[in-house]
Design a protein around this motif. Structure first.
Motif, PDB file in Angstrom:
ATOM      1  N   ASP A 136       0.832  -1.201   0.000  1.00  6.50           N
ATOM      2  CA  ASP A 136       0.000   0.000   0.000  1.00  6.50           C
ATOM      3  C   ASP A 136       0.871   1.257   0.000  1.00  6.50           C
ATOM      4  OD1 ASP A 136      -2.741   1.210   0.262  1.00  6.50           O
ATOM      5  OD2 ASP A 136      -1.828   2.034   2.083  1.00  6.50           O
ATOM      6  N   GLU A 137       1.915   1.276   0.817  1.00  3.69           N
ATOM      7  CA  GLU A 137       2.814   2.430   0.850  1.00  3.69           C
ATOM      8  C   GLU A 137       3.491   2.634  -0.504  1.00  3.69           C
ATOM      9  OE1 GLU A 137       5.462   1.607   4.059  1.00  3.69           O
ATOM     10  OE2 GLU A 137       4.024   2.217   5.615  1.00  3.69           O
ATOM     11  N   MET A 138       3.867   1.538  -1.141  1.00  5.69           N
ATOM     12  CA  MET A 138       4.515   1.639  -2.444  1.00  5.69           C
ATOM     13  C   MET A 138       3.528   2.131  -3.502  1.00  5.69           C
ATOM     14  SD  MET A 138       7.041  -1.101  -4.301  1.00  5.69           S
ATOM     15  CE  MET A 138       8.273  -0.790  -3.035  1.00  5.69           C
ATOM     16  N   ALA A 139       2.290   1.695  -3.432  1.00  4.68           N
ATOM     17  CA  ALA A 139       1.285   2.149  -4.391  1.00  4.68           C
ATOM     18  C   ALA A 139       1.041   3.650  -4.251  1.00  4.68           C
ATOM     19  CB  ALA A 139      -0.012   1.370  -4.192  1.00  4.68           C
ATOM     20  N   VAL A 140       1.050   4.143  -3.021  1.00  3.32           N
ATOM     21  CA  VAL A 140       0.875   5.583  -2.788  1.00  3.32           C
ATOM     22  C   VAL A 140       2.050   6.355  -3.401  1.00  3.32           C
ATOM     23  CG1 VAL A 140       0.821   7.390  -1.025  1.00  3.32           C
ATOM     24  CG2 VAL A 140      -0.550   5.307  -0.730  1.00  3.32           C
ATOM     25  N   ALA A 141       3.267   5.882  -3.165  1.00  2.00           N
ATOM     26  CA  ALA A 141       4.448   6.538  -3.744  1.00  2.00           C
ATOM     27  C   ALA A 141       4.403   6.479  -5.264  1.00  2.00           C
ATOM     28  CB  ALA A 141       5.716   5.871  -3.227  1.00  2.00           C
ATOM     29  N   CYS A 142       3.906   5.389  -5.804  1.00  2.00           N
ATOM     30  CA  CYS A 142       3.763   5.267  -7.248  1.00  2.00           C
ATOM     31  C   CYS A 142       2.776   6.306  -7.771  1.00  2.00           C
ATOM     32  CB  CYS A 142       3.299   3.865  -7.614  1.00  2.00           C
ATOM     33  SG  CYS A 142       3.155   3.564  -9.390  1.00  2.00           S
ATOM     34  N   GLY A 143       1.672   6.474  -7.080  1.00  2.00           N
ATOM     35  CA  GLY A 143       0.665   7.450  -7.491  1.00  2.00           C
ATOM     36  C   GLY A 143       1.179   8.869  -7.454  1.00  2.00           C
ATOM     37  N   ILE A 144       2.019   9.191  -6.462  1.00  2.26           N
ATOM     38  CA  ILE A 144       2.588  10.543  -6.371  1.00  2.26           C
ATOM     39  C   ILE A 144       3.478  10.833  -7.579  1.00  2.26           C
ATOM     40  CG2 ILE A 144       4.209  11.982  -5.063  1.00  2.26           C
ATOM     41  CD1 ILE A 144       3.087  10.618  -2.523  1.00  2.26           C
ATOM     42  N   GLY A 145       4.337   9.871  -7.922  1.00  5.38           N
ATOM     43  CA  GLY A 145       5.185  10.043  -9.095  1.00  5.38           C
ATOM     44  C   GLY A 145       4.376  10.140 -10.378  1.00  5.38           C
ATOM     45  N   LEU A 146       3.334   9.327 -10.492  1.00  7.18           N
ATOM     46  CA  LEU A 146       2.467   9.393 -11.661  1.00  7.18           C
ATOM     47  C   LEU A 146       1.813  10.762 -11.792  1.00  7.18           C
ATOM     48  CD1 LEU A 146       0.578   5.959 -11.787  1.00  7.18           C
ATOM     49  CD2 LEU A 146       1.969   6.969 -13.602  1.00  7.18           C
TER      50      LEU A 146
END
Length: 216
Positions: A136-146
């Motif tokens: 979940d934390e990685m998905a959030v970081a992915c969304g920020i970069g996106l």
């Protein structure tokens, strides 16, 4: 015999574009999230190239200036790839194994170095609390970069490929975070899609590259 050379992200995007023959969108952004992060851009059916076209450079986008040290020589501290990659996730899982905080991981591997991404997916499927949190934390970081990429490039469609986007809830969480942080989101509706070709995208795009060169 003529030879055509391009990187994997560009050919993957070309493959996705050719495979989606009914695709109406012409301005596309492709992101592959696996061992690292790779990206490609297309406009009006043509791949866009920079002066130096390195597919992994997107992973060095800084999302936390006081973040973790670079994982590769010459990389940036707080780089996006340090927070979103299979390599990072495996490192976090091995740390959890050492600390004994995940019983699922301990049951799946006899020692920490034996842990692989497949084990992590299995633990996630079992709803292991540690792996649920890490994904979940990685998905959030992915969304920020996106969101950063979308706010700069304003693509019509974002195609997401790679093993991370196949993990439970990862795609949904990442795209939701990206949408929440997209500027002018009321007037600008970016479309997200999963890769339709999966691991065949690069090979398909390589074939499309040759066909395009031979028929243009």
């Amino acid at each position: 015999m003529p030879v055509y050379l391009d990187n994997g992200a560009n050919t993957a995007l070309l493959g996705e574009y050719w495979a989606g023959s009914n695709r109406m969108q012409q301005h596309l952004l492709y992101l592959h999230a696996g061992i690292g992060l790779r990206s490609a851009i297309m406009n009006d059916g043509r791949l866009l190239y920079g002066i130096i076209d390195t597919e992994g450079a997107v992973g060095q986008m800084i999302i936390d200036r006081a973040g973790v040290p670079p994982q590769i020589p010459g990389g940036n501290a707080g780089a996006w790839e340090s927070y979103v990659s299979v390599r990072t996730l495996e490192g976090q899982a091995r740390e959890a194994w050492r600390l004994g905080s995940s019983t699922s991981l301990r049951a799946l591997a006899e020692h920490e170095e034996a842990l692989e991404f497949a084990h992590l997916l299995e633990a996630l499927q079992e709803r292991d609390p540690v792996m649920v949190r890490l994904f979940d934390e990685m998905a959030v970081a992915c969304g920020i970069g996106l969101a950063n990429l979308i706010n700069i490039l304003h693509p019509e469609e974002v195609i997401l490929g790679g093993p991370l986007f196949l993990a439970a809830d990862f795609y949904e969480t990442a795209t939701q975070i990206a949408l929440e942080r997209t500027y002018y989101r009321g007037q600008y509706n970016v479309r997200f899609t999963r890769s339709s070709l999966g691991e065949r995208a690069v090979a398909t795009g390589a074939c499309a590259l040759v066909l395009h060169q031979l028929t243009s």
